[in-house]
Scaffold this active site. Structure first.
Site, short mmCIF file in Angstrom:
data_model
loop_
_atom_site.label_atom_id
_atom_site.label_comp_id
_atom_site.label_asym_id
_atom_site.label_seq_id
_atom_site.Cartn_x
_atom_site.Cartn_y
_atom_site.Cartn_z
N ASP A 231 0.83 -1.20 0.00
CA ASP A 231 0.00 0.00 0.00
C ASP A 231 0.87 1.26 0.00
OD1 ASP A 231 -2.03 1.93 0.56
OD2 ASP A 231 -3.19 0.42 1.64
N THR B 24 -7.03 3.55 -1.94
CA THR B 24 -6.72 2.17 -1.59
C THR B 24 -7.70 1.17 -2.20
OG1 THR B 24 -5.74 2.92 0.48
CG2 THR B 24 -6.36 0.59 0.34
N ASN C 215 -12.71 5.07 -2.00
CA ASN C 215 -12.82 4.39 -0.71
C ASN C 215 -14.23 4.53 -0.14
OD1 ASN C 215 -10.17 3.55 -0.72
ND2 ASN C 215 -9.44 5.14 0.66
N ASP D 115 -8.94 -4.46 5.64
CA ASP D 115 -10.01 -5.31 5.12
C ASP D 115 -10.23 -5.09 3.63
OD1 ASP D 115 -11.24 -2.78 5.28
OD2 ASP D 115 -12.76 -3.41 6.72
#
Length: 559
Positions: free
Chosen positions: A50, A89, A110, A174
């Site tokens: 990430d 992300t 997101n 998650d």
């Protein structure tokens, strides 16, 4: 927590072999003298780091001696692209193992807004099921779900071909585990203050339960400051972030016991994911059966460090060098099994340093966003001017998707649209403000990603049922954080290449290495791995193309 420490803690409980449990760690690149096998690898290992921008990889490449060095001895695409404009992300992870841009995955951000949703909170998290009663989009309040992902993942396709194929997805976040793991993973989990967790009502396997307990014990223990390596000394400069004496740049990643956020913003978190991946692979004997298995690992610590301290201080230097070691230990453990495996590493997006340091390091134009561009502030100003009901405008921040209230009449909406667009397009920090109608009429780009216009990039993130009425892009080097705060001084999410460019690295024993600097995309990863695994695809349903990993006239891209 390092992979060595966690694997040692788990070794007895998991009955690992003596060779695996007592392995001497040698993370040097394995020999590539032999020709790559013509058969499919027994195990595919997919790693997403990430916020690992192409710039960050390039900056530290000469310092790597462990896992990154291993991967850099293979096939290197230093100019990979998360080609779309919504470089966050969730959208980024949704491209890696689906072969599709967010315009097809449906993961436009997101968070997006659905003003018709039945709950009071109209914001929808990308990896939740908002239909679950009593939930909200805030952290810890939502029900994690894969329902918003509109397309299958590589693991889903592998399971459809061979139900016996094993698919495991483990990540720090998650949304990383879910967007890469898909709907049919045998095990899917992410880090939590309690160690590891999964979907509500889903029990972890015995191996994951044991790993989670070891991780929880590590989180409960304080961590002393890390020793700064000599390679990091030049980056050890304090950068003031506010008038109250706050600063970043000289941190050593120390934390108190029980501080989960600081645990996540450290190499410990990545080591925990890698160690858990190694343990579950061993327990399930992944890569030891007749077919091909898939192990997916999402490493989130670089993103937490980047947000909390920026990309150019001692904190990121400590993170990069430690991650290199952790990856080396992980690969060494798989090497010890003798399994024929192929690995790929990439990122969900890049990242940009905080403007205060950029201004000191040769970029005086770097700035923070004008608070007037926040949706609530902008909407209030327009509503008061035009006498319209409030709240008028919804959005997750001062860039990306903006949504008009459904309470507006058509006449009111037209007036509000004209006023908002006029204000945005006249603002000196705004690059472009496009309407949903303009984007819907714009064709999906098909050229190389480095040639895409800003409109092309935003179009690749546009999915009409979820995208905003207006999509806003800020000018380069405008950080969309008006006031820095603890754990949040820098970010990503722009349409610019510092957020779009990521490395894409492939490695397999026997695969002769080469470097290709031309632009490729993360959507190319799925067809490339599918070709290695002998998995046929419907090319009309993916945006990516197979990347030939064999230098010379032969091709790894089967028809």
């Amino acid at each position: 927590m390092s992979i060595k420490r966690l694997t040692t803690a788990l070794a007895t409980a998991l009955c690992l072999t003596a060779a695996s449990a007592g392995l001497a760690q040698d993370s040097r690149p394995a020999s590539t003298a032999s020709a790559p096998a013509a058969t499919a690898p027994k195990l595919l290992v997919v790693i997403a780091v990430d916020q690992l921008s192409a710039d960050l990889f390039s900056e530290y490449r000469s310092h790597f001696t462990g896992g990154f060095a291993r991967l850099a001895s293979g096939v290197v695409f230093p100019s990979g692209y998360q080609a779309h404009g919504a470089t966050e992300t969730c959208p980024g992870h949704s491209t890696i193992l689906t072969g599709n841009h967010p315009a097809r995955t449906g993961i436009v951000a997101n968070n997006y807004f659905d003003l018709a949703v039945g709950r009071e909170d109209k914001r929808v998290y990308c990896a939740e099921d908002e239909r679950v009663e009593g939930t909200a989009s805030g952290s810890g309040k939502y029900a994690p779900s894969v329902e918003h992902l509109l397309v299958p993942t590589l693991g889903d396709l592998m399971k459809a071909r061979d139900p016996a194929a094993q698919v495991v997805s483990i990540a720090g976040k998650d949304r990383a585990a879910i967007m890469m793991g898909g709907r049919r993973a045998d095990e899917l989990m992410w880090l939590a203050p309690t160690g590891l967790t999964s979907y509500r009502g889903t029990a972890l396997s015995p191996t994951a339960t044991q790993a989670g307990a070891a991780i929880a014990a590590a989180i409960a223990q304080p961590r002393p400051a890390m020793t700064l390596p000599r390679d990091c000394a030049a980056r050890d400069i304090a950068i003031a972030t506010d008038a109250k004496g706050g600063s970043v740049g000289t941190g050593r990643l120390a934390r108190d016991g029980g501080d989960f956020r600081r645990f996540m913003a450290s190499p410990e978190a990545d080591g925990a994911v890698l160690a858990t991946g190694a343990a579950i692979r061993a327990a399930r004997k992944m890569g030891e059966g007749p077919g091909t298995d898939l192990l997916i690992l999402g490493l989130s610590a670089t993103d937490y460090v980047g947000h909390g301290a920026g990309t150019e201080g001692s904190e990121m230097c400590l993170q990069m060098l430690a991650l290199d070691r952790e990856l080396g230990d992980f690969f060494a453990r798989i090497d010890a099994t003798g399994i024929d495996y192929a690995a790929v590493l990439t990122a969900d997006h890049g990242g940009h340093d905080l403007p205060e340091r950029n201004r000191q390091n040769g970029w005086p134009e770097a700035q923070r966003v004008d608070p007037a561009l926040y949706p609530a502030v902008l909407g209030k100003a327009v509503a008061e001017k035009l006498g319209l009901p409030q709240p008028l405008l919804y959005g997750d921040g001062p860039f990306g998707d903006l949504y008009f209230s459904k309470a507006l009449t058509p006449t009111q909406r037209k007036a509000a649209m004209a006023e908002v667009l006029a204000r945005l397009r006249a603002h000196p920090q705004v690059e472009v403000a496009l309407t949903a109608e303009e984007l819907a009429a714009h064709p999906m780009p098909t050229r190389a990603a480095d040639l895409w216009s800003v409109k092309d990039r935003i179009r690749a993130s546009f999915y009409a049922p979820r995208s905003g009425d207006i999509i806003l892009a800020l000018k380069p080097r405008v950080t969309p954080i008006a006031e820095p705060g603890a754990g949040y001084v820098a970010t990503h999410g722009s349409v610019w290449d510092y957020d779009r460019r990521v490395p894409i690295l492939f490695w397999r024993k026997g695969l002769a290495g080469f470097e290709q600097s031309n632009a490729v995309m993360t959507v190319d990863i799925l067809p490339t791995l599918a070709a290695l695994a002998g998995l046929e695809l419907d090319r009309s349903k993916i945006d990516g193309r197979c990347l030939d990993l064999i230098s010379g006239p032969a091709s790894s891209c089967r028809p």
